[in-house]
Enzyme design. Structure first.
Site, short mmCIF file in Angstrom:
data_model
loop_
_atom_site.label_atom_id
_atom_site.label_comp_id
_atom_site.label_asym_id
_atom_site.label_seq_id
_atom_site.Cartn_x
_atom_site.Cartn_y
_atom_site.Cartn_z
N HIS A 45 76.38 12.69 72.45
CA HIS A 45 76.90 11.95 73.62
C HIS A 45 77.26 10.52 73.23
CE1 HIS A 45 77.55 11.35 77.87
NE2 HIS A 45 76.91 10.21 77.78
N GLU A 48 80.54 10.60 71.59
CA GLU A 48 81.60 10.72 72.61
C GLU A 48 82.05 9.34 73.11
OE1 GLU A 48 81.61 11.82 77.29
OE2 GLU A 48 80.46 13.16 75.98
N HIS A 49 81.10 8.45 73.33
CA HIS A 49 81.43 7.13 73.87
C HIS A 49 81.94 6.15 72.81
CE1 HIS A 49 80.19 7.52 78.05
NE2 HIS A 49 79.36 8.43 77.58
#
Length: 86
Positions: A45, A48-49
């Site tokens: 995650h 992803e950012h």
């Protein structure tokens, strides 16, 4: 190695681009050169950012300026970034 697939669709007027990596939330432990690597929860995650995080500009805002929309998501087995127009 990165594989790129292009699939022309005559008669269609929409464009979609997806960058997907086979690394998701369950991929916390794996081997590299025979050595066990263990990552903390949330790395996919975080990726992803951070993938398009730039110091001087927002990549997603650049896509928006062209009329495209963009987003990203993480599943158990994949992290995907996509851009599309309507």
């Amino acid at each position: 190695m990165m594989m790129v697939y292009i699939q022309p669709k005559p008669g269609f007027n929409k464009t979609t681009a997806i960058l997907g990596v086979n690394y998701g939330s369950i991929d916390r432990s794996f081997r590299v050169n025979g050595e066990q690597v263990v990552q903390p929860a949330g790395i996919a995650h975080f990726l992803e950012h951070k993938m398009f995080d730039k110091k001087d500009y927002d990549v997603f805002e650049l896509f928006n300026q062209t009329g495209a929309r963009s987003n990203a998501y993480t599943s158990f087995t994949k992290t995907n970034f996509f851009v599309f127009n309507d």
